[in-house]
Structures are given as structure tokens and as C-alpha cells.
Design a protein around this motif. Structure first.
Motif, PDB file in Angstrom:
ATOM      1  N   GLN A  14       0.834  -1.200   0.000  1.00  0.00           N
ATOM      2  CA  GLN A  14       0.000   0.000   0.000  1.00  0.00           C
ATOM      3  C   GLN A  14       0.872   1.256   0.000  1.00  0.00           C
ATOM      4  O   GLN A  14       0.540   2.257  -0.647  1.00  0.00           O
ATOM      5  N   ALA A  15       2.015   1.185   0.678  1.00  0.00           N
ATOM      6  CA  ALA A  15       2.944   2.321   0.694  1.00  0.00           C
ATOM      7  C   ALA A  15       3.467   2.618  -0.705  1.00  0.00           C
ATOM      8  O   ALA A  15       3.666   3.789  -1.066  1.00  0.00           O
ATOM      9  N   PHE A  16       3.691   1.571  -1.487  1.00  0.00           N
ATOM     10  CA  PHE A  16       4.151   1.746  -2.865  1.00  0.00           C
ATOM     11  C   PHE A  16       3.126   2.546  -3.674  1.00  0.00           C
ATOM     12  O   PHE A  16       3.483   3.505  -4.375  1.00  0.00           O
ATOM     13  N   LEU A  17       1.844   2.159  -3.583  1.00  0.00           N
ATOM     14  CA  LEU A  17       0.809   2.864  -4.338  1.00  0.00           C
ATOM     15  C   LEU A  17       0.648   4.308  -3.868  1.00  0.00           C
ATOM     16  O   LEU A  17       0.518   5.232  -4.691  1.00  0.00           O
ATOM     17  N   LYS A  18       0.671   4.516  -2.559  1.00  0.00           N
ATOM     18  CA  LYS A  18       0.530   5.874  -2.038  1.00  0.00           C
ATOM     19  C   LYS A  18       1.678   6.759  -2.502  1.00  0.00           C
ATOM     20  O   LYS A  18       1.483   7.931  -2.843  1.00  0.00           O
ATOM     21  N   ASP A  19       2.882   6.187  -2.538  1.00  0.00           N
ATOM     22  CA  ASP A  19       4.055   6.947  -2.955  1.00  0.00           C
ATOM     23  C   ASP A  19       3.989   7.319  -4.434  1.00  0.00           C
ATOM     24  O   ASP A  19       4.463   8.389  -4.831  1.00  0.00           O
ATOM     25  N   LEU A  20       3.414   6.445  -5.251  1.00  0.00           N
ATOM     26  CA  LEU A  20       3.293   6.744  -6.688  1.00  0.00           C
ATOM     27  C   LEU A  20       2.563   8.070  -6.918  1.00  0.00           C
ATOM     28  O   LEU A  20       2.887   8.811  -7.846  1.00  0.00           O
ATOM     29  N   LYS A  21       1.590   8.358  -6.066  1.00  0.00           N
ATOM     30  CA  LYS A  21       0.777   9.572  -6.229  1.00  0.00           C
ATOM     31  C   LYS A  21       1.579  10.854  -5.973  1.00  0.00           C
ATOM     32  O   LYS A  21       1.164  11.942  -6.385  1.00  0.00           O
ATOM     33  N   LYS A  22       2.725  10.721  -5.312  1.00  0.00           N
ATOM     34  CA  LYS A  22       3.534  11.900  -4.970  1.00  0.00           C
ATOM     35  C   LYS A  22       4.377  12.400  -6.140  1.00  0.00           C
ATOM     36  O   LYS A  22       4.878  13.521  -6.100  1.00  0.00           O
ATOM     37  N   HIS A  23       4.536  11.567  -7.157  1.00  0.00           N
ATOM     38  CA  HIS A  23       5.508  11.874  -8.202  1.00  0.00           C
ATOM     39  C   HIS A  23       4.833  12.174  -9.543  1.00  0.00           C
ATOM     40  O   HIS A  23       3.967  11.429  -9.997  1.00  0.00           O
ATOM     41  N   HIS A  24       5.292  13.284 -10.153  1.00  0.00           N
ATOM     42  CA  HIS A  24       4.713  13.749 -11.425  1.00  0.00           C
ATOM     43  C   HIS A  24       5.860  14.071 -12.390  1.00  0.00           C
ATOM     44  O   HIS A  24       6.216  15.244 -12.592  1.00  0.00           O
ATOM     45  N   PRO A  25       6.450  13.041 -12.972  1.00  0.00           N
ATOM     46  CA  PRO A  25       7.664  13.236 -13.777  1.00  0.00           C
ATOM     47  C   PRO A  25       7.487  14.126 -15.000  1.00  0.00           C
ATOM     48  O   PRO A  25       8.418  14.847 -15.373  1.00  0.00           O
ATOM     49  N   ILE A  26       6.328  14.091 -15.637  1.00  0.00           N
ATOM     50  CA  ILE A  26       6.130  14.921 -16.829  1.00  0.00           C
ATOM     51  C   ILE A  26       6.231  16.398 -16.472  1.00  0.00           C
ATOM     52  O   ILE A  26       6.805  17.191 -17.228  1.00  0.00           O
ATOM     53  N   GLU A  27       5.718  16.766 -15.315  1.00  0.00           N
ATOM     54  CA  GLU A  27       5.818  18.155 -14.867  1.00  0.00           C
ATOM     55  C   GLU A  27       7.207  18.451 -14.305  1.00  0.00           C
ATOM     56  O   GLU A  27       7.803  19.486 -14.597  1.00  0.00           O
ATOM     57  N   SER A  28       7.740  17.532 -13.508  1.00  0.00           N
ATOM     58  CA  SER A  28       9.026  17.760 -12.841  1.00  0.00           C
ATOM     59  C   SER A  28      10.185  17.883 -13.817  1.00  0.00           C
ATOM     60  O   SER A  28      11.144  18.616 -13.565  1.00  0.00           O
ATOM     61  N   VAL A  29      10.111  17.169 -14.936  1.00  0.00           N
ATOM     62  CA  VAL A  29      11.241  17.126 -15.863  1.00  0.00           C
ATOM     63  C   VAL A  29      11.555  18.495 -16.470  1.00  0.00           C
ATOM     64  O   VAL A  29      12.653  18.710 -16.990  1.00  0.00           O
ATOM     65  N   ARG A  30      10.624  19.434 -16.366  1.00  0.00           N
ATOM     66  CA  ARG A  30      10.887  20.789 -16.880  1.00  0.00           C
ATOM     67  C   ARG A  30      12.072  21.449 -16.175  1.00  0.00           C
ATOM     68  O   ARG A  30      12.680  22.382 -16.712  1.00  0.00           O
ATOM     69  N   SER A  31      12.394  20.962 -14.983  1.00  0.00           N
ATOM     70  CA  SER A  31      13.523  21.533 -14.248  1.00  0.00           C
ATOM     71  C   SER A  31      14.861  21.091 -14.810  1.00  0.00           C
ATOM     72  O   SER A  31      15.896  21.661 -14.464  1.00  0.00           O
ATOM     73  N   PHE A  32      14.842  20.065 -15.665  1.00  0.00           N
ATOM     74  CA  PHE A  32      16.072  19.588 -16.284  1.00  0.00           C
ATOM     75  C   PHE A  32      16.332  20.405 -17.542  1.00  0.00           C
ATOM     76  O   PHE A  32      15.510  20.440 -18.450  1.00  0.00           O
ATOM     77  N   MET A  33      17.483  21.051 -17.615  1.00  0.00           N
ATOM     78  CA  MET A  33      17.767  21.941 -18.737  1.00  0.00           C
ATOM     79  C   MET A  33      18.639  21.297 -19.808  1.00  0.00           C
ATOM     80  O   MET A  33      18.977  21.923 -20.806  1.00  0.00           O
ATOM     81  N   GLY A  34      19.018  20.047 -19.609  1.00  0.00           N
ATOM     82  CA  GLY A  34      19.886  19.383 -20.570  1.00  0.00           C
ATOM     83  C   GLY A  34      19.133  18.788 -21.743  1.00  0.00           C
ATOM     84  O   GLY A  34      17.897  18.720 -21.758  1.00  0.00           O
ATOM     85  N   PRO A  35      19.864  18.328 -22.758  1.00  0.00           N
ATOM     86  CA  PRO A  35      19.262  17.691 -23.929  1.00  0.00           C
ATOM     87  C   PRO A  35      18.518  16.408 -23.543  1.00  0.00           C
ATOM     88  O   PRO A  35      18.995  15.646 -22.688  1.00  0.00           O
ATOM     89  N   THR A  36      17.382  16.185 -24.176  1.00  0.00           N
ATOM     90  CA  THR A  36      16.545  15.028 -23.865  1.00  0.00           C
ATOM     91  C   THR A  36      16.037  14.384 -25.137  1.00  0.00           C
ATOM     92  O   THR A  36      15.683  15.079 -26.098  1.00  0.00           O
ATOM     93  N   HIS A  37      16.012  13.058 -25.134  1.00  0.00           N
ATOM     94  CA  HIS A  37      15.475  12.329 -26.280  1.00  0.00           C
ATOM     95  C   HIS A  37      14.476  11.286 -25.785  1.00  0.00           C
ATOM     96  O   HIS A  37      14.706  10.627 -24.766  1.00  0.00           O
ATOM     97  N   ILE A  38      13.376  11.141 -26.522  1.00  0.00           N
ATOM     98  CA  ILE A  38      12.299  10.234 -26.126  1.00  0.00           C
ATOM     99  C   ILE A  38      11.984   9.297 -27.286  1.00  0.00           C
ATOM    100  O   ILE A  38      11.757   9.747 -28.415  1.00  0.00           O
ATOM    101  N   ILE A  39      11.963   7.995 -26.991  1.00  0.00           N
ATOM    102  CA  ILE A  39      11.588   7.001 -27.993  1.00  0.00           C
ATOM    103  C   ILE A  39      10.513   6.109 -27.373  1.00  0.00           C
ATOM    104  O   ILE A  39      10.719   5.535 -26.300  1.00  0.00           O
ATOM    105  N   HIS A  40       9.379   6.006 -28.043  1.00  0.00           N
ATOM    106  CA  HIS A  40       8.292   5.189 -27.504  1.00  0.00           C
ATOM    107  C   HIS A  40       7.894   4.114 -28.504  1.00  0.00           C
ATOM    108  O   HIS A  40       7.929   4.329 -29.717  1.00  0.00           O
ATOM    109  N   ALA A  41       7.537   2.949 -27.973  1.00  0.00           N
ATOM    110  CA  ALA A  41       7.018   1.873 -28.815  1.00  0.00           C
ATOM    111  C   ALA A  41       5.609   2.257 -29.261  1.00  0.00           C
ATOM    112  O   ALA A  41       4.748   2.528 -28.434  1.00  0.00           O
ATOM    113  N   ARG A  42       5.390   2.262 -30.568  1.00  0.00           N
ATOM    114  CA  ARG A  42       4.093   2.734 -31.067  1.00  0.00           C
ATOM    115  C   ARG A  42       2.960   1.760 -30.738  1.00  0.00           C
ATOM    116  O   ARG A  42       1.806   2.167 -30.594  1.00  0.00           O
TER     117      ARG A  42
END
Length: 267
Positions: A172-200
Motif C-alpha cells: 500500500q505504501a508503494f501505491l501511495k508513494d506513486l501519487k507523490k511523483h509527477h515526472p512529466i511536470e518535474s522534468v521541466r527543471s532539467f535543462m539538458g538535452p533530452t530524447h524520447i523514444i516510444h514503442a508505437r
């Protein structure tokens, strides 16, 4: 060269493997691979092993490791949370930054699936990370992981406190902790080059997350624009030699081509 390494993180020993190019005259760039939910440093169909050998042959150092409760590391999955994994990544980076021959100014973190979320959160808060590569990344940790678990498992966790998922105890702690993290929003703080590849044809994590990450990153001021890429017909883990090769080739092309002026790879 391949060397087994154990890194102490809290009370747990983390199992890792460092791959170094056979020929190297100067400091080398380093890729740190971060595995996903109930994953390991080997990866599905040995994805990370193959990736390590691919990039090492092309002049990169590669480190792949097991989070606690995974693979050959200490601990139990019942104690896993993203917050704990972020601390473990910090200990891994601390260790790797002290290794002679590693160029501290050319450290790239590569995250797959939930490892993509962890990698994004790490890059957003640790200036030692200079580049970020995401492979089919989790974008909404709670929604994505509970979608994999399914409603019956989630109900059991809420009611009983845990669920046995394929031999991994999800708390249950694992699920509750998941709610604390928002990587899509947080990643804006990273100013370095980024590349994204997704399986279609990703059957686990929405491919729309690739565009969501790119759109978020592209709101940054004075940072390089991010354009996501896709691999047609590939599933979540890029199962198949053709999908793996395309994944590795696209990542390498970005590393060497798009960033050639900033990061010169010694062959």
C-alpha cells in the motif's frame, strides 16, 4: 571489459555491472540504465545486456544495476517505493562519479518504463546528469502502474495492504508513494538535452506520454527543443531484434549526431 560492482545504499547492497570500452585513451562518456517496475538490470529478453554491449562497442561506458528488491540486490519488493529508488539512484551516481576514467561532464541517464519516470525525476534534481534518454517512459506513475496491476489487485492492496504480483509483493505504501511523483511536470527543471523514444504498439504504457513529455520539456526557456520518436509495431519492451536494433540506433544517432558539438565521443 565487464565488472560486477556492489554499491551500498542504506541497508541494502545494490548489484550492478559496469561495462567499459576495450580501447580508451581518455575519459569516456557514461550511460546509466534504469530499469522499470519489477524489472532488473538484465531486462526483458536481455534488453539491457544487449544495449550495454552495443554502446560499449561504440566507445561508451555503461552501468546497469538492480534496485533493491529486484534482481540480485538486497531487499524485498514489499519495501520498494519510487522515493526510495530515487535515493538509490543518487547513491549509484555518487559511486560512479568517483571512478577514474569516467567523464563527469558526459553522464547520460537512460530510463525504460517506470525507470523513465525515475530517470526524469533524477535528472530534474541532480545537475550531474547532463543528458536524458527515455524509452517508453511511465508518465503518470499511479495511473500507469495501477493500470498494469489491474483493479482487482488494487482493491486487494487497499483492503488487505498488499498484493502478490507475479512473485513481487506490492505494498500500500508503494501505491501511495506513486501519487507523490509527477515526472512529466518535474522534468521541466532539467535543462539538458533530452530524447524520447516510444514503442508505437505499446500495450502497457500509453504512447501519448512521449508527446506529453516533449510538450512539457518544450516549455523550458533557453533549452533545446525535444522531438519524440516512435518505433512502429514495437511492444512495450521492444521485443524482437529489429525493434532492439532500431531503439539502439536511434539512441546512438541522437547521442552522436544531435549532440556532436557538445559531447565528442572518442572512438
Amino acid at each position: 571489459m565487464q565488472k560486477m560492482i556492489t554499491i551500498l545504499s542504506g541497508e541494502n547492497n545494490l548489484s550492478g555491472v559496469l561495462h567499459l570500452p576495450e580501447y580508451r585513451n581518455e575519459t569516456i562518456p557514461l550511460l546509466i540504465f534504469v530499469h522499470g517496475f519489477v524489472g532488473s538490470k538484465v531486462g526483458e529478453h536481455r534488453l539491457f545486456v544487449k544495449a550495454a554491449r552495443y554502446f560499449t562497442e561504440r566507445g561508451y561506458g555503461v552501468f546497469r544495476f538492480d534496485f533493491s528488491g529486484c534482481g540480485e540486490s538486497d531487499g524485498d519488493y514489499a519495501d520498494v517505493t519510487i522515493t526510495n529508488q530515487l535515493k538509490e539512484v543518487q547513491d549509484v551516481i555518487n559511486y560512479l562519479s568517483s571512478i577514474r576514467g569516467i567523464d563527469k561532464h558526459r553522464i547520460t541517464i537512460v530510463g525504460h518504463s517506470m525507470g523513465g519516470a525515475v530517470a526524469s525525476l533524477t535528472a530534474a534534481s541532480d545537475t550531474r546528469i547532463k543528458q536524458l534518454i527515455l524509452w517508453s517512459p511511465v508518465g503518470k506513475p499511479y495511473e500507469d502502474i495501477t493500470g498494469i496491476l489491474g483493479p482487482k489487485a488494487v482493491h486487494e492492496i487497499v483492503r488487505q495492504g498488499s498484493h502478490d504480483y507475479q512473485g513481487f509483493m506490492i505494498s500500500q505504501a508503494f501505491l501511495k508513494d506513486l501519487k507523490k511523483h509527477h515526472p512529466i511536470e518535474s522534468v521541466r527543471s532539467f535543462m539538458g538535452p533530452t530524447h524520447i523514444i516510444h514503442a508505437r504498439a505499446d500495450e502497457q504504457i500509453p504512447k501519448e506520454h512521449a508527446a506529453r513529455y516533449a510538450n512539457s520539456l518544450n516549455t523550458r526557456v533557453n533549452a533545446e527543443q525535444v522531438v519524440e520518436q516512435y518505433i512502429d509495431k514495437a511492444d512495450h519492451t521492444f521485443s524482437g531484434y529489429s525493434f532492439e536494433n532500431e531503439l539502439f540506433d536511434k539512441s546512438l544517432a541522437w547521442l552522436e549526431g544531435n549532440q556532436a558539438e557538445r559531447f565528442v565521443v572518442q572512438k
